[in-house]
Design a protein around this motif. Structure first.
Motif, PDB file in Angstrom:
ATOM      1  N   LEU A 195     -63.206 -81.878 -26.594  1.00 46.12           N
ATOM      2  CA  LEU A 195     -64.309 -82.537 -25.869  1.00 46.12           C
ATOM      3  C   LEU A 195     -63.711 -83.602 -24.965  1.00 46.12           C
ATOM      4  N   ALA A 196     -64.284 -83.744 -23.776  1.00 42.02           N
ATOM      5  CA  ALA A 196     -63.885 -84.876 -22.927  1.00 42.02           C
ATOM      6  C   ALA A 196     -64.785 -86.042 -23.318  1.00 42.02           C
ATOM      7  N   SER A 234     -57.505 -84.716 -14.307  1.00 40.45           N
ATOM      8  CA  SER A 234     -58.881 -85.236 -14.196  1.00 40.45           C
ATOM      9  C   SER A 234     -58.991 -86.688 -14.643  1.00 40.45           C
ATOM     10  N   GLN A 285     -59.303 -87.655 -17.613  1.00 40.45           N
ATOM     11  CA  GLN A 285     -60.209 -87.747 -18.763  1.00 40.45           C
ATOM     12  C   GLN A 285     -59.436 -87.855 -20.082  1.00 40.45           C
ATOM     13  N   GLY A 310     -68.421 -84.774 -22.989  1.00 37.36           N
ATOM     14  CA  GLY A 310     -68.647 -83.648 -22.061  1.00 37.36           C
ATOM     15  C   GLY A 310     -68.941 -82.374 -22.839  1.00 37.36           C
ATOM     16  N   LYS A 311     -69.024 -81.259 -22.112  1.00 43.63           N
ATOM     17  CA  LYS A 311     -69.294 -79.967 -22.755  1.00 43.63           C
ATOM     18  C   LYS A 311     -68.085 -79.591 -23.611  1.00 43.63           C
ATOM     19  N   GLN A 335     -65.006 -77.783 -25.102  1.00 40.90           N
ATOM     20  CA  GLN A 335     -64.044 -76.885 -24.455  1.00 40.90           C
ATOM     21  C   GLN A 335     -63.276 -76.134 -25.542  1.00 40.90           C
ATOM     22  N   LYS A 383     -61.656 -75.165  -9.802  1.00 36.06           N
ATOM     23  CA  LYS A 383     -61.282 -76.511 -10.260  1.00 36.06           C
ATOM     24  C   LYS A 383     -60.025 -76.987  -9.522  1.00 36.06           C
TER      25      LYS A 383
END
Length: 726
Positions: free
Chosen positions: A432-433, A467, A469, A498-499, A501, A717
């Motif tokens: 997760l971010a 990123s 993050q 975040g979503k 991963q 990306k």
């Protein structure tokens, strides 16, 4: 079984006196038992621990895991554990049963906290495997059993919840044999079952036991009821045959038709259990206070003391030769820090003492960095309470304050350089971010992450350089959810996540050759290196995920540059070219090359190997791998269609379905990527009655359409990042 424990607990009036005696007790090593309680989630481990503490006089009130009084079980000391009704961290305690000192660790059942079970079993000498009398051997029971086998831990199986509708002792004992390959031998059988469960017939003593009083503290020993005597004799014969099969001494007596005494039988069961040749099976209901005292008697009678457990270390002075550790206080000190906790007063280091003794004020040496540390304080843990002691000896499980180290470090007194073998730490499967909601909480955010990574080897944190993050990785959604919740409660730091991963991997499906020349001339000495060779897939059962093979002959690449090629390949596998995830299962072979007397350097060969890998990788038909989870769903059988349909929709492969007492148990392999939000869907499809457990099974190639979608998203990306840089 031997009347080793007291028949009932100490009267409440002298609890404090008994508590003081426990702390001060200096029990001989033969009378120490280091045991753990492990099982599938919701089998009643914590309830059983609570009863053990009550009957041994460590607590004088029983509180339930999800009790109406809101107090919660003693061993679930964290607020989150009490709210959710699950165990998150393993908790240690100790108690006296008769003149035996039992060090006890209650472990979580949820697969997301599997490291807690792993490190507890790593340091224990024996265990109680708790099974539900209705559900029997479940998916997590299989995982826990595999962990026990990995560390060669002798165990007693306790079939719990005998008071529940659908309870079936014989079926569960049979599953131990079928599903776990145990040589299961039943030492008891229940008097009645479900709501008519009254007590046990003990086949070793050939007596009936009943548990009276408000909390089952008064044990009544009677003759076996006349209508059960024939069955008891038949079952006793089966038990003796079962033990005789795996114990030569009892086998000889059995074959010669000699009379077998209770003492001979107890000794044979003990020998066979410690040698991992059999698993004694017992039953009861911890919630209804039946059978726990007899289980404690069995722990002292059949599980090993620290001297009987086989523990090995590696001698660093002698090329890591194996050394057997003896639980002898006179030998040089060796201890393993198996768990860390950051408490109110600083770091608390849980330690298992394997050899020697330590006292407050002694100096010990951390074998991972050779640092000398003074021991300011030694405590024995009782869940989240601490009892100070002045010294500890071989066989003890204690906690030290003010000793900085990492989980898994070995300590000695400096006269020997031993390290304990490492623990198995599974790979993370989900990421997760995360970022703090409020920039002002950044300091607390990093403090929390530092603490959690130190405490839990399966919780990982990294920074994504592209990123910017912070990415946290763990064993499942619940695992990461709990840490995010703990940041909020313990560090006043609310987190935006975040979503999720999935931890994908990349690999190759065929051989791919490369012939790469790295040339750079910028005035003065340049860079030159040529690397030739091929990549090939490693066998499916390979332990290592990367292998480097040097097939250079005739010095086409000088020896001093070979390690640089290895470094280049290792750099390349960190990020595959398909979707930027690590590359696994690859063998990198170099068999030719060229160098320049002036322009070749380590840097040049490292770069050539890295670029050569990319060339070979493109030719080796790379594929994306995704984590596949083993999912076990339980729901009323009326919902069979919805449960199976949902699993199929999620690209699941159904491995088995069976119905037990009106309940469906479906086992399937499902890609992790499709499992997000499954708990909500399952609840709505089964009117809230369905539950599931999930654990990592293996990596498997992603279907073509999924693979193309992932690659397209990765290209987008990269393009967005490049545009942002411009």
């Amino acid at each position: 079984m031997g009347s080793r424990g007291p028949a009932c607990p100490v009267p409440p009036g002298i609890f404090q006196e008994k508590k003081d005696r426990i702390v001060a007790s200096n029990v001989p090593i033969e009378k120490i038992r280091n045991i753990g309680i492990s099982a599938h989630i919701d089998s009643g481990k914590t309830t059983l621990s609570e009863r053990i503490l009550y009957y041994t006089g460590r607590i004088h009130e029983i509180h339930e895991v999800r009790g109406k009084d809101g107090v919660g079980a003693k061993m679930d000391s964290m607020d989150l554990e009490r709210e959710k009704g699950i165990t998150i961290q393993s908790a240690a305690t100790y108690a006296m049963w008769g003149d035996y000192n039992i060090n006890l660790i209650d472990t979580p059942g949820h697969v997301d906290f599997t490291i807690e079970v792993e490190r507890a079993l790593r340091v224990l000498d024996g265990a109680i495997l708790v099974l539900c009398s209705v559900s029997g051997v479940q998916s997590q029971s299989i995982t826990v059993d595999r962990q026990m086998k990995r560390y060669r831990v002798p165990r007693i199986a306790f079939v719990n919840k005998m008071d529940r509708a659908g309870a079936n002792y014989d079926r569960v004992a049979g599953q131990l044999k079928e599903k776990l390959n145990h040589h299961a031998v039943k030492l008891q059988f229940p008097i009645g079952a479900e709501d008519r469960f009254q007590g046990h017939v003990d086949l070793v003593k050939m007596k009936a036991f009943y548990f009276d009083g408000e909390n089952g503290e008064i044990i009544r020993e009677e003759a076996i009821p006349a209508d059960m005597l024939d069955e008891a004799k038949q079952r006793r014969q089966q038990m003796i045959e079962g033990v005789a099969e795996v114990d030569d001494q009892l086998g000889e007596l059995f074959l010669s038709d000699a009379a077998i005494t209770e003492e001979q039988l107890v000794a044979a069961i003990r020998r066979a259990t410690i040698a991992l040749k059999m698993t004694p099976v017992m039953c009861g209901s911890a919630y209804k206070n039946k059978g726990v005292q007899l289980l404690l008697n069995a722990v002292t009678a059949y599980l090993p003391n620290p001297k009987e457990a086989h523990n090995e270390a590696l001698d660093q002075k002698n090329n890591e030769a194996k050394v057997v550790l003896e639980s002898d206080p006179a030998k040089p000190f060796v201890g393993l820090a198996f768990k860390l906790e950051d408490g109110r007063y600083g770091q608390l280091t849980y330690m298992r003492m394997y050899q020697g003794r330590i006292a407050k004020g002694d100096f010990i040496i951390n074998q991972s960095n050779q640092k000398k540390v003074k021991i300011p304080r030694i405590v024995r843990m009782h869940s989240n309470e601490m009892n100070d002691v002045n010294e500890a000896t071989a066989g003890d499980i204690i906690a030290l304050f003010g000793v900085e180290c990492a989980s898994g470090d070995t300590f000695t007194d400096g006269t020997v350089q031993y390290t304990m073998t490492s623990m198995h730490v599974p790979d993370a499967v989900i990421s997760l971010a995360v970022a703090p909601k409020d920039r002002g909480a950044l300091a607390n955010f990093s403090k929390a992450l530092n603490r959690f990574t130190k405490e839990d080897p399966t919780f990982r944190v990294r920074r994504d350089e592209e990123s910017g993050q912070t990415i946290i990785s763990g064993m499942g959604e619940l695992h990461l959810e709990i840490y995010i919740e703990r940041m909020k409660r313990e560090y006043a730091c609310e987190v935006i996540a975040g979503k999720p991963q999935v931890a994908y991997r990349e690999t190759i499906s065929q051989k791919g050759e490369f012939y790469y020349t790295h040339k750079k001339q910028t005035g003065g000495s340049g860079q030159f290196a040529r690397v030739c060779g091929y990549l090939e897939p490693l066998p499916a059962d390979a332990v290592q995920q990367y292998e480097f093979v040097d097939d250079i002959v005739g010095g086409s690449i000088p020896r001093e540059f070979i390690p640089a090629c290895d470094k280049g390949f290792q750099e390349a596998i960190k990020k595959g070219s398909l979707i930027g995830f690590p590359v696994v299962g690859v063998r990198c072979v170099i068999n030719d090359g060229a160098f320049h007397a002036v322009d070749s350097s380590e840097m040049a060969f490292k770069t050539a190997a890295l670029m050569g890998f990319r060339e070979g990788y493109a030719a080796a038909k790379p594929v994306i791998l995704e984590p596949i989870m083993k999912v076990e769903v339980q729901a009323p059988e009326d919902f069979q269609g919805s449960v199976v349909g949902q699993l199929n929709q999620r690209r699941g492969t159904i491995l088995s379905t069976e119905t037990r007492d009106g309940y469906l148990v479906a086992v399937a392999e499902v890609p992790l990527n499709t499992m997000f939000g499954y708990s909500t869907d399952l609840r709505s499809a089964t009117q809230g009655k369905g539950e599931f457990t999930m654990e990592f099974a293996r990596y498997s190639p992603v279907p073509k359409n999924e693979s193309e979608a992932l690659m397209a998203a990765y290209r987008e990306k990269l393009a967005a990042e490049q545009a942002a840089r411009k």
